[in-house]
Each structure stands twice: as structure tokens, then as C-alpha cells.
Design a protein around this motif. Sequence first.
Motif, PDB file in Angstrom:
ATOM      1  N   ALA A 100     -20.647   7.246   4.654  1.00 17.73           N
ATOM      2  CA  ALA A 100     -19.591   6.278   4.007  1.00 17.73           C
ATOM      3  C   ALA A 100     -18.497   6.655   4.914  1.00 17.73           C
ATOM      4  CB  ALA A 100     -19.366   6.851   2.710  1.00 17.73           C
ATOM      5  N   LEU A 101     -17.320   5.627   5.069  1.00 20.08           N
ATOM      6  CA  LEU A 101     -16.097   5.780   5.591  1.00 20.08           C
ATOM      7  C   LEU A 101     -15.311   6.786   4.613  1.00 20.08           C
ATOM      8  CD1 LEU A 101     -15.483   2.242   6.632  1.00 20.08           C
ATOM      9  CD2 LEU A 101     -15.949   4.203   7.971  1.00 20.08           C
ATOM     10  N   VAL A 102     -14.333   7.353   4.960  1.00 18.59           N
ATOM     11  CA  VAL A 102     -13.735   8.616   4.211  1.00 18.59           C
ATOM     12  C   VAL A 102     -12.025   7.893   4.254  1.00 18.59           C
ATOM     13  CG1 VAL A 102     -12.607  10.804   4.560  1.00 18.59           C
ATOM     14  CG2 VAL A 102     -15.012  10.384   5.206  1.00 18.59           C
ATOM     15  N   GLN A 103     -11.682   7.930   2.996  1.00 22.54           N
ATOM     16  CA  GLN A 103     -10.305   7.442   2.850  1.00 22.54           C
ATOM     17  C   GLN A 103      -9.574   8.426   3.330  1.00 22.54           C
ATOM     18  OE1 GLN A 103      -9.168   5.019  -0.631  1.00 22.54           O
ATOM     19  NE2 GLN A 103      -7.385   6.204  -0.465  1.00 22.54           N
ATOM     20  N   VAL A 104      -8.372   8.072   3.888  1.00 27.21           N
ATOM     21  CA  VAL A 104      -7.258   9.065   4.598  1.00 27.21           C
ATOM     22  C   VAL A 104      -6.047   9.105   3.717  1.00 27.21           C
ATOM     23  CG1 VAL A 104      -5.897   9.900   6.243  1.00 27.21           C
ATOM     24  CG2 VAL A 104      -8.212   8.835   6.933  1.00 27.21           C
ATOM     25  N   GLY A 105      -6.071  10.114   2.633  1.00 29.78           N
ATOM     26  CA  GLY A 105      -4.779  10.035   1.705  1.00 29.78           C
ATOM     27  C   GLY A 105      -4.960   9.037   0.819  1.00 29.78           C
ATOM     28  N   THR A 106      -3.800   8.534   0.136  1.00 27.06           N
ATOM     29  CA  THR A 106      -3.802   7.723  -1.007  1.00 27.06           C
ATOM     30  C   THR A 106      -3.056   6.264  -0.307  1.00 27.06           C
ATOM     31  OG1 THR A 106      -1.662   8.339  -1.770  1.00 27.06           O
ATOM     32  CG2 THR A 106      -3.696   9.129  -2.847  1.00 27.06           C
ATOM     33  N   PRO A 107      -3.476   5.241  -0.728  1.00 25.77           N
ATOM     34  CA  PRO A 107      -2.933   3.846  -0.322  1.00 25.77           C
ATOM     35  C   PRO A 107      -1.239   4.190  -0.628  1.00 25.77           C
ATOM     36  CG  PRO A 107      -4.760   3.478  -1.816  1.00 25.77           C
ATOM     37  CD  PRO A 107      -4.450   4.763  -1.801  1.00 25.77           C
ATOM     38  N   THR A 108      -0.589   3.563   0.391  1.00 21.98           N
ATOM     39  CA  THR A 108       0.860   3.412   0.466  1.00 21.98           C
ATOM     40  C   THR A 108       1.430   2.048   0.156  1.00 21.98           C
ATOM     41  OG1 THR A 108       0.647   5.021   2.255  1.00 21.98           O
ATOM     42  CG2 THR A 108       3.003   4.091   1.994  1.00 21.98           C
ATOM     43  N   ALA A 109       2.487   2.245  -0.818  1.00 20.71           N
ATOM     44  CA  ALA A 109       2.845   0.893  -1.181  1.00 20.71           C
ATOM     45  C   ALA A 109       3.768   0.202  -0.008  1.00 20.71           C
ATOM     46  CB  ALA A 109       3.894   0.958  -2.565  1.00 20.71           C
TER      47      ALA A 109
END
Length: 142
Positions: A100-109
Motif C-alpha cells: 500500500a502507498l504510504v500517506q505522508v503527514g496529514t492533508p494540507t488545506a
Amino acid sequence: PGQPNLIRDSSADPDNDGVKSLAEAAINTNPTNAASAGPLPAPTTITDGGQTYLGLSYPRIRTGVLPTPVPYAAEAYSYVLETSPDLTTWTPDPGTGVGALVQVGTPTANPDGVTETVTVRLPAPVTTPPGRHYIRLRINRR
């Protein structure tokens, strides 16, 4: 009820900016105005723990946001991440588990107040055999 059909041909590019109407609607840019700007999906490299990874940053409409000038909701689109070892065979990201791909940090508005930028990376560093691997984003209407 439901989403209005404002885009008759989702594969069209009426403003000739190289981005199809469906993608422009899903990232909150105007498909009829080439000057409308916003972040586009872009490859990136990510360094983590001394290792370098191939990544992809992409904008998406935030969940629960109903933009005023563009009557779409995040739920109207699916943002499908896919990987490939050869640019021919593409596999949807499983989301969790091995590979699975790894999300880096949290989404940025983003400044538009409607979208956020998400960054993901491949699970293995670029130096890991068998070598090359690719990521792409496919956007669909639900």
C-alpha cells in the motif's frame, strides 16, 4: 437531488490548458478558463529515515465542503491512486497492507478553502529492487 451535470464531456478541455474538465472540477479549477490556477497533481521525492521514496502530491476536494461557485461535493468524485512497474499494467492502491502507498503527514488545506493537498509515497525506497515503479492518480465521477 444528486450532483448537477455541469460537465457534458468530462474528457474535453475547453480552455486548452491540458487538463480535462473532469479533473478540473475535481480539483476546483475552472474548466473553461485557462487562467484559473490551482495545484495540479505532481510527482515528488520524499526523504524519510535516510531513504528516498517516489511520491505524488495531489489536490482533492475536502470531505464535507460544498463550494459556493462550484456545486460539487468531495463525495461526487473518487480519487484512485494506482501503481505500475512498467507504465502498462496499473494496479489500484489497496489502501492498507503490503504494497500500500504510504500517506505522508496529514492533508494540507489549500488557500481556496475548498481543496486540500494529499501526499503519498511508494512503500519501498527508489533504490529497492526490482527497480522502477510509478504512481498515477485517476479521477472518476461516482
